[in-house]
Design an enzyme around this catalytic site. Sequence first.
Site, PDB file in Angstrom:
ATOM      1  N   VAL A 227       0.838  -1.198   0.000  1.00 10.11           N
ATOM      2  CA  VAL A 227       0.000   0.000   0.000  1.00 10.11           C
ATOM      3  C   VAL A 227       0.876   1.252   0.000  1.00 10.11           C
ATOM      4  O   VAL A 227       0.391   2.357   0.223  1.00 10.11           O
ATOM      5  CB  VAL A 227      -0.974   0.035   1.206  1.00 10.11           C
ATOM      6  CG1 VAL A 227      -2.118  -0.952   0.979  1.00 10.11           C
ATOM      7  CG2 VAL A 227      -0.256  -0.243   2.518  1.00 10.11           C
ATOM      8  N   ARG A 229       4.330   3.198  -2.199  1.00  6.44           N
ATOM      9  CA  ARG A 229       4.616   3.516  -3.589  1.00  6.44           C
ATOM     10  C   ARG A 229       4.994   2.258  -4.370  1.00  6.44           C
ATOM     11  O   ARG A 229       5.622   1.348  -3.820  1.00  6.44           O
ATOM     12  CB  ARG A 229       5.792   4.493  -3.661  1.00  6.44           C
ATOM     13  CG  ARG A 229       5.535   5.822  -3.021  1.00  6.44           C
ATOM     14  CD  ARG A 229       4.536   6.621  -3.832  1.00  6.44           C
ATOM     15  NE  ARG A 229       4.479   7.982  -3.298  1.00  6.44           N
ATOM     16  CZ  ARG A 229       3.470   8.814  -3.539  1.00  6.44           C
ATOM     17  NH1 ARG A 229       2.444   8.437  -4.288  1.00  6.44           N
ATOM     18  NH2 ARG A 229       3.479  10.016  -3.032  1.00  6.44           N
ATOM     19  N   ASP A 253      -1.529  -2.022  -4.481  1.00  5.22           N
ATOM     20  CA  ASP A 253      -2.358  -0.834  -4.658  1.00  5.22           C
ATOM     21  C   ASP A 253      -1.535   0.330  -5.219  1.00  5.22           C
ATOM     22  O   ASP A 253      -2.059   1.407  -5.465  1.00  5.22           O
ATOM     23  CB  ASP A 253      -2.992  -0.427  -3.313  1.00  5.22           C
ATOM     24  CG  ASP A 253      -4.021   0.681  -3.474  1.00  5.22           C
ATOM     25  OD1 ASP A 253      -4.963   0.494  -4.259  1.00  5.22           O
ATOM     26  OD2 ASP A 253      -3.871   1.735  -2.830  1.00  5.22           O
ATOM     27  N   GLU A 258       1.818   4.613 -12.989  1.00  2.00           N
ATOM     28  CA  GLU A 258       0.369   4.697 -12.799  1.00  2.00           C
ATOM     29  C   GLU A 258      -0.203   5.731 -13.764  1.00  2.00           C
ATOM     30  O   GLU A 258       0.455   6.737 -14.021  1.00  2.00           O
ATOM     31  CB  GLU A 258       0.039   5.101 -11.362  1.00  2.00           C
ATOM     32  CG  GLU A 258       0.495   4.054 -10.355  1.00  2.00           C
ATOM     33  CD  GLU A 258       0.123   4.407  -8.913  1.00  2.00           C
ATOM     34  OE1 GLU A 258      -0.523   5.441  -8.703  1.00  2.00           O
ATOM     35  OE2 GLU A 258       0.493   3.644  -8.016  1.00  2.00           O
ATOM     36  N   HIS A 277      -4.562   2.325  -6.762  1.00  3.16           N
ATOM     37  CA  HIS A 277      -4.046   3.335  -5.823  1.00  3.16           C
ATOM     38  C   HIS A 277      -5.180   4.063  -5.115  1.00  3.16           C
ATOM     39  O   HIS A 277      -5.319   5.298  -5.242  1.00  3.16           O
ATOM     40  CB  HIS A 277      -3.147   4.335  -6.557  1.00  3.16           C
ATOM     41  CG  HIS A 277      -2.188   5.028  -5.626  1.00  3.16           C
ATOM     42  ND1 HIS A 277      -0.880   5.277  -5.938  1.00  3.16           N
ATOM     43  CD2 HIS A 277      -2.344   5.473  -4.347  1.00  3.16           C
ATOM     44  CE1 HIS A 277      -0.277   5.873  -4.923  1.00  3.16           C
ATOM     45  NE2 HIS A 277      -1.144   5.995  -3.946  1.00  3.16           N
ATOM     46  N   SER A 279      -6.210   2.939  -1.704  1.00  4.39           N
ATOM     47  CA  SER A 279      -6.354   2.418  -0.334  1.00  4.39           C
ATOM     48  C   SER A 279      -6.651   3.528   0.672  1.00  4.39           C
ATOM     49  O   SER A 279      -7.343   3.292   1.656  1.00  4.39           O
ATOM     50  CB  SER A 279      -5.096   1.655   0.082  1.00  4.39           C
ATOM     51  OG  SER A 279      -4.006   2.534   0.258  1.00  4.39           O
TER      52      SER A 279
END
Lengths: 320, 320
Positions: A227, A229, A253, A258, A277, A279
């Site tokens: 959770v 980077r 996540d 990204e 991403h 969380s």
Amino acid sequence: MTARPPGRPTLLVLDAEPLPRLGRLTGRVRIEHADDSTLARRLPYADVLLVWDFTSRAVRDAWPGEGPRPRWVHTASAGVDHLLCPELAASETVVTNARGIFEQPVAEYVAALVLAMAKDLPRTWDLQRERRWWHRDTARVAGTRACVVGSGPIGRTIARTLKALDVTTSIVGRVPRTGIHGPADLDRLMARADWVIAAAPLTEQTRGMFDARRFGVMQPSARFVNVGRGGLVVEEALAEALTKRWIAGAALDGFRQEPLTPDSPLWRVPGLLVSPHMSGDTVGWRDALGAQFVALYERWEARKPLVNVVDKSRGYVPGH
Amino acid sequence: MTARPPGRPTLLVLDAEPLPRLGRLTGRVRIEHADDSTLARRLPYADVLLVWDFTSRAVRDAWPGEGPRPRWVHTASAGVDHLLCPELAASETVVTNARGIFEQPVAEYVAALVLAMAKDLPRTWDLQRERRWWHRDTARVAGTRACVVGSGPIGRTIARTLKALDVTTSIVGRVPRTGIHGPADLDRLMARADWVIAAAPLTEQTRGMFDARRFGVMQPSARFVNVGRGGLVVEEALAEALTKRWIAGAALDGFRQEPLTPDSPLWRVPGLLVSPHMSGDTVGWRDALGAQFVALYERWEARKPLVNVVDKSRGYVPGH
């Protein structure tokens, strides 16, 4: 150095949609806006920079340029890796972050993933789609062991939440202290963990720390959750560890790049759960981030000491 | 009444695969086996009946027949609705159940479902299948309200686990007592709950208690979870409540008829998560059930009072 005009301070916002609600600051600050292409040009005229677009790396690129620089930079994120260039780190500019907003949501998200994997929920819902009644025995979470990597507020809140579910939980941080293991214990703790949870800041020390060797240390029944980077994880090594069943499962996540593009092989790695991403992002999180900045601004305006100040040499807010 | 032969007592096992491990009782008891078709014939010759096949309703059917009856019936399940006929309830036969085995697993399963629904995990994994990156804001669990219906050990363990996640949790039982609300409070508590968790025993009072009227009382944002017997829920009413969006979601782990057949409409109700009656079944659960019976048998053999004794007029083990 260009002298700044007298009067109200200038707040430069590196924009993202939806914009922050700064109405409370009306009349007290001159608000200007920048995007990735205009940031370098506007930076010399700003007293304060609000990095609202926490996905942008424009600050790293623009900061080393010519001219004066803001005295304070706030980022609407927990991580600061996207803005901390050596020039900013060496400067007198104060950097603050969004500590306090994401801890509880991220910890709940980790608990959700851990419980879902223990109870085999992804497969249950696959079977539901196929209209198949297939009873399986699943795992208890109570009594299992977790190793949380990251001793900041997010890591510590994750550990507290897992302990509340009767999971025996260790925390690994950059330096050992009471209740926190140092990096020297990491391999040993990972080797006996049922759950390895990555929640460390991304720094030069942590980049790529979850690599083939570390996945090889884990138990075949163990699972990995990131959770933090994406850069903490060598994604190819995780994919291989899952494909070769060195470990039983994983959930990511955060990703090196990204958003994940449709052609990424990560969508289809067996045993890998992918989420975009999110969380930390519970309903109202953007409003909470905006309100947090306004409160910090009012401290700055009143010349009170700022909170959530990042130790720029370490790359995170130090704490207990 | 037929006189039983002297010597070792006879233990009749209503079989299911895998068989219970009773090796520890070798030489101390005569073990006989029955299935649904032979139970009625063998029942008069048994001192003790172990209902290992907890899905069978053969005891209800066979019990009212002719001849002597076992003095003790143990069921390898939390619920006793599948065996408690009026004749057994009125008899002097002691009934015991598997209290102690399922509480923690079921509570973890409920936490898994609550967190998965709050964090929208089913949709995240649908999107993963489609290789789609779609960020959504999700719900915090901390600070929400749950109403757990069922004040037995399973309901109370669920409540404790939800409280550990900072969910404000109320319990509703058959009779009000300290920390437990009575049925008169149910509608009011359901109306303000974000989560309604059904974990009551199936009795004449609770059958069909979750009906159209009760789903109508719930908030449109609330979700319903049943980890008790399927008979607690009017399934058609739940399907309608979900289809018409009276409530935001539901998860069922028990069904009126099990297994659910492929043509059941329940597999495809929007917002309904279906799992095959497995919430309590963590790895080793059958061994734990067998060991629990052996321990109870040794108390019985030693003429010590049994534990886990069901109040046959209520249909469950009374407790604090």
